[in-house]
Write a protein that holds these residues in place. Structure first.
Motif, short mmCIF file in Angstrom:
data_model
loop_
_atom_site.label_atom_id
_atom_site.label_comp_id
_atom_site.label_asym_id
_atom_site.label_seq_id
_atom_site.Cartn_x
_atom_site.Cartn_y
_atom_site.Cartn_z
N SER A 152 -3.90 -17.43 7.29
CA SER A 152 -3.95 -16.56 8.47
C SER A 152 -5.28 -16.80 9.20
O SER A 152 -6.16 -15.95 9.21
N PRO A 153 -5.42 -17.97 9.81
CA PRO A 153 -6.71 -18.34 10.42
C PRO A 153 -7.16 -17.39 11.51
O PRO A 153 -8.37 -17.21 11.72
N GLU A 154 -6.23 -16.76 12.22
CA GLU A 154 -6.61 -15.84 13.28
C GLU A 154 -7.28 -14.57 12.74
O GLU A 154 -7.94 -13.84 13.49
N MET A 155 -7.14 -14.35 11.44
CA MET A 155 -7.78 -13.20 10.80
C MET A 155 -8.68 -13.63 9.65
O MET A 155 -8.90 -12.89 8.70
N ALA A 156 -9.19 -14.85 9.75
CA ALA A 156 -10.11 -15.38 8.74
C ALA A 156 -9.51 -15.32 7.35
O ALA A 156 -10.23 -15.13 6.36
N ASP A 157 -8.19 -15.47 7.28
CA ASP A 157 -7.45 -15.47 6.02
C ASP A 157 -7.53 -14.14 5.27
O ASP A 157 -7.47 -14.09 4.04
N TRP A 158 -7.65 -13.06 6.03
CA TRP A 158 -7.56 -11.72 5.46
C TRP A 158 -6.22 -11.10 5.85
O TRP A 158 -5.72 -11.29 6.96
N ARG A 159 -5.66 -10.37 4.92
CA ARG A 159 -4.43 -9.58 5.16
C ARG A 159 -4.83 -8.11 5.18
O ARG A 159 -5.57 -7.65 4.29
N TYR A 160 -4.34 -7.36 6.15
CA TYR A 160 -4.65 -5.94 6.26
C TYR A 160 -3.36 -5.13 6.07
O TYR A 160 -2.33 -5.44 6.68
N ILE A 161 -3.45 -4.12 5.22
CA ILE A 161 -2.30 -3.27 4.91
C ILE A 161 -2.73 -1.82 5.00
O ILE A 161 -3.84 -1.47 4.57
N MET A 162 -1.87 -0.98 5.53
CA MET A 162 -2.13 0.46 5.55
C MET A 162 -0.90 1.16 5.00
O MET A 162 0.21 1.02 5.53
N VAL A 163 -1.11 1.90 3.89
CA VAL A 163 -0.04 2.62 3.22
C VAL A 163 -0.26 4.12 3.40
O VAL A 163 -1.36 4.62 3.17
N MET A 164 0.77 4.83 3.81
CA MET A 164 0.68 6.26 4.00
C MET A 164 0.76 6.99 2.65
O MET A 164 1.18 6.40 1.65
N PRO A 165 0.36 8.25 2.60
CA PRO A 165 0.32 8.97 1.31
C PRO A 165 1.66 9.06 0.59
O PRO A 165 1.68 9.20 -0.64
N ASP A 166 2.77 8.98 1.33
CA ASP A 166 4.08 9.04 0.68
C ASP A 166 4.60 7.66 0.28
O ASP A 166 5.73 7.52 -0.18
#
Length: 208
Positions: A152-166
Motif C-alpha cells: 500500500s505505497p500510498e499509505m507507506a504500507d500501513w493499513r488502518y482499521i476502525m472497529v466500533m464497540p459492537d
C-alpha cells in the motif's frame, strides 16, 4: 512545517468525524440529551480514576471488538501497554485511549527518527468516553498494521482499521469501507519521521 500544519488540521477534522460517530453512539447507549457533549467535554480524571473506569469496561470492550473477527487483534489487551493510564487523545475524538502494540512491534517504544517498525507490527488503540456527568461507555478501537513493502505505497504500507464497540467495521483501508478511514494516514503524515506513528504523551509513558 507547512505540510505538518496541514496534516494537523486534518487530524482535527478526523477527530470531529469520530466525534460525530461517537455522539450517535452515546445517545443510543445513555439515552441522555447531553451525551453528545461527551466528546467536547470529557471528564477530568486522575490516572487512578481513569484506570478504575477502564477496568470496569475492559472485558466488555474486548468482547465487543472481538466480534469483528480480526485474527491479528486476538487478545490485544495482553500485548505490551505503553501508557500507565488511559489518556485523552485529541486526534481520536477527545476519548480516553490506551496504546498497545504486538510483540512484532518490539521497537515501538524506542523508535528513533528514520527507523521503521517491522512488517507484521500491529498497533491497537482502544478508547472509552467518560462524560463530565459521569456517564461512561466504550469507544472505537483504532488499529494500524504494517504491511509488506509495496502493498500500500500510498499509505507507506500501513493499513488502518476502525472497529466500533459492537464489533461492526467502520472502515478498513485494505477492505470494506476503505474511504471511511483513508484520512487517517493524512493525520499520521505529521509523524512520517517516526514511521507514521504517534506515541504516548511523555507524562503517561510507562516508567516515567
Amino acid at each position: 512545517m507547512f505540510s505538518r500544519l496541514i496534516a494537523l488540521r486534518l487530524c482535527l477534522i478526523c477527530a470531529l468525524s469520530f466525534a460525530i460517530v461517537d455522539a450517535g453512539q452515546a445517545l443510543a447507549q445513555s439515552g441522555g440529551e447531553d451525551a453528545h457533549l461527551a466528546i467536547e467535554n470529557p471528564a477530568e480524571l486522575s490516572k487512578e480514576e481513569a484506570l478504575q473506569i477502564y477496568a470496569s469496561l475492559q472485558r466488555r470492550m474486548a468482547q465487543g471488538y472481538a466480534a469483528a473477527q480480526f485474527e491479528q487483534l486476538r487478545n490485544y489487551q495482553n500485548w505490551p501497554l505503553f501508557n500507565d493510564a488511559p489518556y485523552i487523545s485529541a486526534t481520536h475524538g477527545q476519548r480516553f485511549v490506551n496504546s498497545y502494540a504486538n510483540r512484532m512491534a518490539h521497537n515501538y517504544g524506542t523508535l528513533q527518527e528514520g527507523e521503521k517498525l517491522p512488517i507484521g507490527s500491529v498497533l491497537a488503540k482502544d478508547s472509552m468516553t467518560v462524560t463530565d456527568e459521569g456517564n461512561t461507555h466504550p469507544g472505537a478501537l483504532f488499529v494500524m498494521e504494517k504491511l509488506a513493502e509495496g502493498t500500500s505505497p500510498e499509505m507507506a504500507d500501513w493499513r488502518y482499521i476502525m472497529v466500533m464497540p459492537d464489533g461492526s467495521l467502520f472502515g478498513d483501508t485494505m477492505g470494506d469501507r476503505a474511504d471511511n478511514v483513508a484520512y487517517c494516514h493524512d493525520c499520521h503524515e505529521a509523524v512520517a519521521d517516526r514511521d507514521y506513528t504517534f506515541f504516548v504523551p511523555e507524562e503517561y509513558v510507562v516508567g516515567n
